[in-house]
Design an enzyme around this catalytic site. Sequence first.
Site, PDB file in Angstrom:
ATOM      1  CB  SER A  73       5.730  13.863  -5.226  1.00 12.13           C
ATOM      2  OG  SER A  73       4.628  13.111  -5.714  1.00 12.13           O
ATOM      3  CB  CYS A 124       0.955   8.236  -1.375  1.00 12.27           C
ATOM      4  SG  CYS A 124       1.931   9.613  -0.707  1.00 12.27           S
TER       5      CYS A 124
END
Length: 345
Positions: free
Chosen positions: A93, A255
């Site tokens: 991530s 993101c």
Amino acid sequence: MRWKRTLQLLDVHCEGEIGRVVTGGAPKIPGNTVAEQLHWMNTDPQGEALRRFLTLEPRGTPMGSVDLLLPPKHPDAHAAFVILQPDQAHASSGSNSICATTALLESGMVEMQEPETVIILETAAGLVKATATCRDGRCEKVKLTMVPSFVHELDVSIDTPEWGRVTMDISYGGIFYALVDVRQIGLTIEKANAAKLVAAGMTLKDLVNREMTVVHPEIPAISGVAYVMFRDVDADGSIRTCTTMWPGRADRSPCGTGNSANLATLYARGKVKVGDEYKSRSIIGSEFDVGLSAVTEVAGRPAVIPTIAGRGFTFGLHQVGLDPFDPLGDGFAMTDVWGPEAGNI
């Protein structure tokens, strides 16, 4: 207190997306590699219990992830980590890498050097280089050199009950994404539409995973479409994104892994070249700087090396514990705040 388990966490957010970093008290996680540790977290009852303990109520909240720091396996890495979420442990991530880097530096776990500190993070997807701009004892910004990202398949078309045929790109940026141009579902990416976007994302994720099987060609522990990311282009040319996350919420940040996956599709279509940079903007208006630093290959497939830059901010420090007589030690979730899929947790 009669706790039988106690963990220390440092709360950080990256451009609005929370990453609670476990800095102490975690048990030893079995595995010779971080990928094996990820697999254990997702398949062993003890791993599942630890994830639920940290991510679900009454200790967890729907917002954000828990970043479990691990001793690194690779000789070049300063730290390793896996990302814990209500559905499972995840390999990589961008926002959580920025949270982990900020926590490591501002807590003193890794010595801060000004004006710049380089940290190597080891993930199940590979090594991530984090270059932190530091001043007056704080980490001001982090630029990540992400893992190689590649297209699995462009222009996948699936039938949906609500929107007819929806076309999407299936691409990898550390985990697999279904990337969907948001106008196909009659919405725009803005805060007022968050609940509708999340509901659509949950539906599309379920449909695409029924129709397709995706597995990383070199890391079989990474498989399946993890998230649906909706995308659009703002008037200034920035790419606006909304990543929808199980059991039903929207990523507050732009993101990092999703933008890495999207960058691979832009390169595959000839829309970007090495050295190009642009802004990506989240549903709440926060921004990442996205760049294409190099091209490479993954198992014979063309791949890109993305860079993602954003800010992390510490905002809390606390402990969580488990009373041995607590009947809710395994955690729970409800659809009122956790989203439409919470009943399946």
